[in-house]
Design a protein around this motif. Structure first.
Motif: not given
Length: 69
Positions: A12-37
């Motif tokens: 259960t804890e691993l699933e939560g950590l994996r979800a947080a990892h994916r969310a951070l990955d998505d956020l980083i991708r979004q911020l870098t795609a905007e260019g003004a990160a």
């Protein structure tokens, strides 16, 4: 029985950590795609993502029982 409960708690804890990892990955991708990160913010997010990855690896290793040869 207690081992099964421990494994479920770890899973259960691993699933939560994996979800947080994916969310951070998505956020980083979004911020870098905007260019003004904010580069400092992106760097901090990457560091936090790496810490999560290390924690996930450690917990996955803890799930595997030691085999006495």
């Amino acid at each position: 029985m207690a081992d099964e409960i421990d494994k479920r708690e770890i899973d259960t804890e691993l699933e939560g950590l994996r979800a947080a990892h994916r969310a951070l990955d998505d956020l980083i991708r979004q911020l870098t795609a905007e260019g003004a990160a904010d580069q400092l913010r992106v760097q901090r997010l990457k560091k936090r993502k790496l810490m999560l990855k290390d924690r996930i690896s450690t917990m996955e290793g803890d799930r595997i029982p030691d085999i006495i040869a």
